[in-house]
Design an enzyme around this catalytic site. Structure first.
Site, PDB file in Angstrom:
ATOM      1  N   ASN A  12      39.425  76.493  44.130  1.00 39.97           N
ATOM      2  CA  ASN A  12      38.340  77.437  44.419  1.00 39.97           C
ATOM      3  C   ASN A  12      37.857  77.176  45.839  1.00 39.97           C
ATOM      4  OD1 ASN A  12      36.035  78.953  44.559  1.00 39.97           O
ATOM      5  ND2 ASN A  12      34.906  77.821  42.968  1.00 39.97           N
ATOM      6  N   TRP A  13      38.234  78.063  46.738  1.00 38.38           N
ATOM      7  CA  TRP A  13      37.904  77.847  48.152  1.00 38.38           C
ATOM      8  C   TRP A  13      36.447  78.194  48.465  1.00 38.38           C
ATOM      9  CZ3 TRP A  13      42.927  80.164  50.907  1.00 38.38           C
ATOM     10  CH2 TRP A  13      44.024  79.405  50.501  1.00 38.38           C
ATOM     11  N   LYS A  14      35.752  78.742  47.489  1.00 34.38           N
ATOM     12  CA  LYS A  14      34.342  79.124  47.668  1.00 34.38           C
ATOM     13  C   LYS A  14      34.178  79.946  48.957  1.00 34.38           C
ATOM     14  CE  LYS A  14      32.957  75.297  44.769  1.00 34.38           C
ATOM     15  NZ  LYS A  14      31.948  74.345  44.366  1.00 34.38           N
ATOM     16  N   HIS A 102      31.107  81.170  37.315  1.00 34.02           N
ATOM     17  CA  HIS A 102      30.959  79.892  38.016  1.00 34.02           C
ATOM     18  C   HIS A 102      29.473  79.557  38.118  1.00 34.02           C
ATOM     19  CE1 HIS A 102      30.988  76.843  41.130  1.00 34.02           C
ATOM     20  NE2 HIS A 102      32.262  76.662  40.842  1.00 34.02           N
ATOM     21  N   GLU A 104      27.694  78.428  40.373  1.00 35.79           N
ATOM     22  CA  GLU A 104      27.008  78.889  41.591  1.00 35.79           C
ATOM     23  C   GLU A 104      26.621  80.354  41.460  1.00 35.79           C
ATOM     24  OE1 GLU A 104      29.966  77.471  44.360  1.00 35.79           O
ATOM     25  OE2 GLU A 104      29.445  75.418  43.789  1.00 35.79           O
ATOM     26  N   GLU A 174      32.718  72.468  34.018  1.00 37.25           N
ATOM     27  CA  GLU A 174      32.236  72.001  35.313  1.00 37.25           C
ATOM     28  C   GLU A 174      30.767  71.606  35.196  1.00 37.25           C
ATOM     29  OE1 GLU A 174      34.720  73.533  38.841  1.00 37.25           O
ATOM     30  OE2 GLU A 174      33.156  74.984  38.463  1.00 37.25           O
ATOM     31  N   GLY A 180      30.412  69.188  43.843  1.00 35.97           N
ATOM     32  CA  GLY A 180      30.104  68.980  45.247  1.00 35.97           C
ATOM     33  C   GLY A 180      29.221  67.774  45.513  1.00 35.97           C
ATOM     34  N   SER A 216      33.956  67.462  41.717  1.00 34.68           N
ATOM     35  CA  SER A 216      34.314  66.325  42.560  1.00 34.68           C
ATOM     36  C   SER A 216      35.674  65.708  42.210  1.00 34.68           C
ATOM     37  CB  SER A 216      33.213  65.254  42.523  1.00 34.68           C
ATOM     38  OG  SER A 216      32.007  65.783  43.036  1.00 34.68           O
ATOM     39  N   GLY A 237      37.204  72.263  43.995  1.00 32.10           N
ATOM     40  CA  GLY A 237      36.495  72.887  45.112  1.00 32.10           C
ATOM     41  C   GLY A 237      36.905  72.249  46.431  1.00 32.10           C
ATOM     42  N   GLY A 238      36.068  71.333  46.923  1.00 31.07           N
ATOM     43  CA  GLY A 238      36.262  70.738  48.254  1.00 31.07           C
ATOM     44  C   GLY A 238      37.681  70.240  48.525  1.00 31.07           C
TER      45      GLY A 238
HETATM   46  P1  13P Z   1      33.961  70.387  44.015  1.00 28.40           P
HETATM   47  O1  13P Z   1      35.379  70.034  43.642  1.00 28.40           O
HETATM   48  O2  13P Z   1      33.762  70.583  45.462  1.00 28.40           O
HETATM   49  O3  13P Z   1      32.993  69.444  43.370  1.00 28.40           O
HETATM   50  O4  13P Z   1      33.686  71.820  43.360  1.00 28.40           O
HETATM   51  C1  13P Z   1      33.974  72.038  42.033  1.00 28.40           C
HETATM   52  C2  13P Z   1      33.873  73.486  41.759  1.00 28.40           C
HETATM   53  O5  13P Z   1      32.787  74.038  41.693  1.00 28.40           O
HETATM   54  C3  13P Z   1      35.121  74.245  41.592  1.00 28.40           C
HETATM   55  O6  13P Z   1      34.874  75.501  41.083  1.00 28.40           O
END
Ligand code: 13P
Length: 261
Positions: A12-14, A102, A104, A174, A180, A216, A237-238
């Site tokens: 997920n590149w957000k 998600h 967020e 999640e 994050g 994470s 994510g990251g």
């Molecule tokens: P991180 O891997 O950056 O913690 O993000 C997780 C995430 O929200 C993937 O959708």
């Protein structure tokens, strides 16, 4: 890892990477996959909307063994929804997956359980595959309410789903406190929650859905989590923004599946 489901790793590149950067990352992943193919793991990347066309094009033209996903979609078919994107628009771009609910989007863009359920319905009815995201915040976890909370999220999103769409659904656990933050849930916490999610899914009739973990995940911890956490893969994510770390995570899932078959 769970049953014998093929592992799935979703990046997920957000809201990161413009279309030039996105193409670059897609190409880097492509080169790494050609050098060392993932024999078992399925790979999806979910770039921002504006990058989808470019990333889908290079995936097709360079025959990269991965699929493209979107991070969100509108629940309506078309019409006066300024700023939104429909399932049909995604399908025209060869997008195959959509992240639904998600945390967020739930927290920052007022996506409540009803909107998550309606969006999930729109996604699967259109023929796209969904990664339904669930997970509790820190207060809920501290109050020991996490199992009940996640169960309610699952039931609300899935109870009315037509069984013929069940196999289009993957669930990602999640926990918000792990997203994050650099704080990963422990293998025990992940194992017990994925077992709980599988039992709720079983009661809802979704016996074949994969259960991913996100929060994470990185190149260092992926192998331990996949060995001990009972997961069918990851939502990253990251660490999905760098080809090296993303592919290390893919490889950890691939190796684990090969070892457990
Ligand atoms: P991180 O891997 O950056 O913690 O993000 C997780 C995430 O929200 C993937 O959708």
């Amino acid at each position: 890892m769970g049953a014998a489901a093929k592992p799935l790793v979703v990046g997920n590149w957000k809201m990161n990477l413009d279309f030039v950067e996105a193409v670059h990352l897609g190409q880097q992943i492509g080169v790494m996959l050609k050098n060392r193919p993932a024999e078992h793991a399925e790979i999806v990347v979910a770039p921002p909307f504006v990058d989808l066309r470019s990333v889908a094009s290079i995936v097709a033209s360079e025959r990269i063994a991965m699929s493209v996903g979107a991070q969100h979609v509108n629940m309506n078919e078309n019409g006066a929804h300024t700023g939104e994107v429909s399932t049909a628009m995604l399908k025209r771009l060869n997008v195959e997956w959509v992240l639904v609910g998600h945390s967020e989007r739930r927290a920052m863009y007022a996506m409540d359980d009803a909107a998550v359920a309606a969006t999930l319905q729109a996604v699967v009815r259109s023929g796209l595959k969904a990664v339904l995201c669930v997970g509790e915040n820190n207060d809920v976890r501290q109050g020991q309410g996490h199992e009940q909370f996640v169960q309610a999220q699952l039931e609300s999103a899935l109870a009315d789903l037509d069984p013929r769409h069940h196999e289009q659904v993957t669930v990602a656990y999640e926990p918000i406190w792990a997203i994050g933050t650099g704080v990963t849930a422990s293998s025990e916490q992940i194992h017990s929650m994925t077992a709980h999610i599988r039992s709720v899914l079983g009661r809802l009739g979704l016996t074949a859905s994969r259960v991913l973990y996100g929060g994470s995940v990185n190149a260092e911890n992926a192998r331990t989590i996949v060995l001990e956490g009972g997961v069918d893969g990851f939502l990253v994510g990251g660490a999905s923004l760098k080809a090296e770390s993303f592919m290390t995570i893919v490889q950890a899932c691939d190796d684990c599946y090969a070892g457990k078959r």
